[in-house]
Enzyme design. Structure first.
Site, short mmCIF file in Angstrom:
data_model
loop_
_atom_site.label_atom_id
_atom_site.label_comp_id
_atom_site.label_asym_id
_atom_site.label_seq_id
_atom_site.Cartn_x
_atom_site.Cartn_y
_atom_site.Cartn_z
N GLU A 213 -26.47 11.47 0.68
CA GLU A 213 -25.02 11.73 0.58
C GLU A 213 -24.77 12.97 -0.26
O GLU A 213 -23.93 13.81 0.08
CB GLU A 213 -24.31 10.52 -0.06
CG GLU A 213 -24.34 9.27 0.78
CD GLU A 213 -23.53 8.13 0.17
OE1 GLU A 213 -22.44 8.39 -0.37
OE2 GLU A 213 -24.00 6.98 0.23
N HIS B 120 -19.16 7.97 4.31
CA HIS B 120 -19.37 6.53 4.51
C HIS B 120 -20.87 6.26 4.54
O HIS B 120 -21.60 6.98 5.20
CB HIS B 120 -18.71 6.09 5.82
CG HIS B 120 -18.80 4.62 6.04
ND1 HIS B 120 -18.03 3.71 5.34
CD2 HIS B 120 -19.60 3.88 6.84
CE1 HIS B 120 -18.35 2.49 5.72
NE2 HIS B 120 -19.30 2.56 6.63
N ARG C 168 0.83 -1.22 0.00
CA ARG C 168 0.00 0.00 0.00
C ARG C 168 0.86 1.26 0.00
O ARG C 168 0.53 2.25 -0.64
CB ARG C 168 -0.91 0.03 1.23
CG ARG C 168 -1.98 -1.02 1.20
CD ARG C 168 -2.93 -0.87 2.40
NE ARG C 168 -3.82 -1.99 2.49
CZ ARG C 168 -4.95 -2.12 1.79
NH1 ARG C 168 -5.32 -1.18 0.96
NH2 ARG C 168 -5.70 -3.19 1.92
N LEU D 209 -6.22 3.43 3.37
CA LEU D 209 -4.99 4.22 3.38
C LEU D 209 -4.16 3.89 4.62
O LEU D 209 -4.71 3.65 5.70
CB LEU D 209 -5.34 5.71 3.36
CG LEU D 209 -6.02 6.18 2.07
CD1 LEU D 209 -6.65 7.55 2.26
CD2 LEU D 209 -5.04 6.19 0.90
N ASN E 231 -14.08 11.97 4.75
CA ASN E 231 -14.59 10.79 4.04
C ASN E 231 -16.10 10.76 4.18
O ASN E 231 -16.64 11.21 5.20
CB ASN E 231 -14.00 9.52 4.66
CG ASN E 231 -14.51 8.26 3.99
OD1 ASN E 231 -14.58 8.19 2.75
ND2 ASN E 231 -14.87 7.26 4.77
N LEU F 131 -9.90 2.82 10.34
CA LEU F 131 -10.86 2.80 9.22
C LEU F 131 -12.25 3.26 9.66
O LEU F 131 -12.82 2.73 10.62
CB LEU F 131 -10.94 1.38 8.65
CG LEU F 131 -11.88 1.21 7.44
CD1 LEU F 131 -11.30 1.89 6.22
CD2 LEU F 131 -12.13 -0.27 7.18
N ASP F 132 -12.81 4.22 8.91
CA ASP F 132 -14.18 4.70 9.14
C ASP F 132 -14.41 5.13 10.58
O ASP F 132 -15.48 4.92 11.16
CB ASP F 132 -15.21 3.63 8.71
CG ASP F 132 -15.10 3.31 7.24
OD1 ASP F 132 -14.69 4.21 6.47
OD2 ASP F 132 -15.38 2.17 6.85
C1 GAR Z 1 -20.95 6.10 -1.95
O1 GAR Z 1 -22.16 5.51 -1.52
C2 GAR Z 1 -20.00 6.25 -0.78
O2 GAR Z 1 -20.63 6.53 0.44
C3 GAR Z 1 -19.40 4.87 -0.74
O3 GAR Z 1 -19.20 4.52 -2.08
C4 GAR Z 1 -20.19 5.17 -2.88
C5 GAR Z 1 -19.50 5.91 -3.99
O4 GAR Z 1 -20.42 6.41 -4.91
N1 GAR Z 1 -18.16 4.87 0.00
C6 GAR Z 1 -17.71 3.84 0.68
O5 GAR Z 1 -18.32 2.78 0.75
C7 GAR Z 1 -16.39 4.07 1.37
N2 GAR Z 1 -16.04 2.96 2.19
P1 GAR Z 1 -20.00 7.56 -5.92
O6 GAR Z 1 -18.71 7.10 -6.61
O7 GAR Z 1 -21.15 7.63 -6.88
O8 GAR Z 1 -19.80 8.81 -5.14
#
Ligand code: GAR
Length: 195
Positions: free
Chosen positions: A174, A109, A65, A93, A107, A144-145
């Site tokens: 979101e 989530h 990584r 990361l 971030n 993480l998260d």
């Molecule tokens: C979103 O739902 C975001 O919350 C999730 O991936 C999707 C991306 O959609 N993120 C995660 O799961 C992070 N662990 P997008 O590319 O259309 O924004």
């Protein structure tokens, strides 16, 4: 003007909302959209919106990584961001990377953290019989998260939900939450925005 870089892995719908909000509101400047996947649909959308893009394929680096992140860091540092937003960036990361952006990396989530860090959040909420689900914007720390919550938005879980229908309902929130939280964050606001 605050400079914002965004990391994506896929379609980038959250990234699009962030860029649109910054370009319309003028409260920050999107300086880079970078992805670990050159095929990520969001890269084309970012370019169409006039934002510089970069792609660093993580696959040649295997489990190393840090080596991947060293390459990813080059376009990021060149763009001189003040804030780094993870928006559907699906690589974990290392602490070494996170520490370089401590206090200025966000971030989004798709769960009501601290519930369901990691993957498959919507199925886990359905399996648990939750009546409510949602999304969280938080500061990124090496765990993480985890990290201080900057905003959350909630949606109902309905009896007929599948992971896909619930994900679609959460995604609408979101798209509202992340730009609102980023604008507040840029203005120095750290209290959580609860929607
Ligand atoms: C979103 O739902 C975001 O919350 C999730 O991936 C999707 C991306 O959609 N993120 C995660 O799961 C992070 N662990 P997008 O590319 O259309 O924004």
């Amino acid at each position: 003007m605050t400079r914002v870089a965004i990391l994506i892995s896929g379609g980038g719908s959250n990234m699009v909302r962030l860029v649109e909000a910054m370009q319309a509101g003028g409260w920050a400047q999107p300086v880079l959209v970078a992805s670990n996947d050159a095929q990520a649909g969001g890269l084309v959308k970012a370019a169409q919106m006039g934002v510089a893009t970069a792609a660093i394929d993580h696959r040649p680096y295997g489990r190393d990584r840090a080596a991947f992140e060293a390459q990813l860091l080059t376009p990021i540092l060149d763009a001189k961001p003040d804030v780094l937003c993870l928006a559907g960036f699906m690589r974990v990361l290392t602490p070494g990377f996170v520490e370089q952006f401590e206090g200025r990396m966000l971030n989004i989530h798709p769960s009501l953290l601290p519930k369901y860090p990691g993957l498959h959040t919507h199925q886990r909420a359905i399996d648990a019989g939750d009546t409510e689900a949602g999304c969280t914007v938080h500061e990124v720390t090496p765990i993480l998260d985890d990290g201080p919550i900057l905003g959350q938005a909630r949606v109902p879980v309905i009896a007929s939900d599948t992971a896909a229908t619930l994900a679609a309902r959460v995604l609408v929130q979101e798209h509202r939450l992340y730009p609102a939280v980023l604008e507040r964050f840029v203005a120095g606001e750290r209290a959580a925005l609860m929607q």
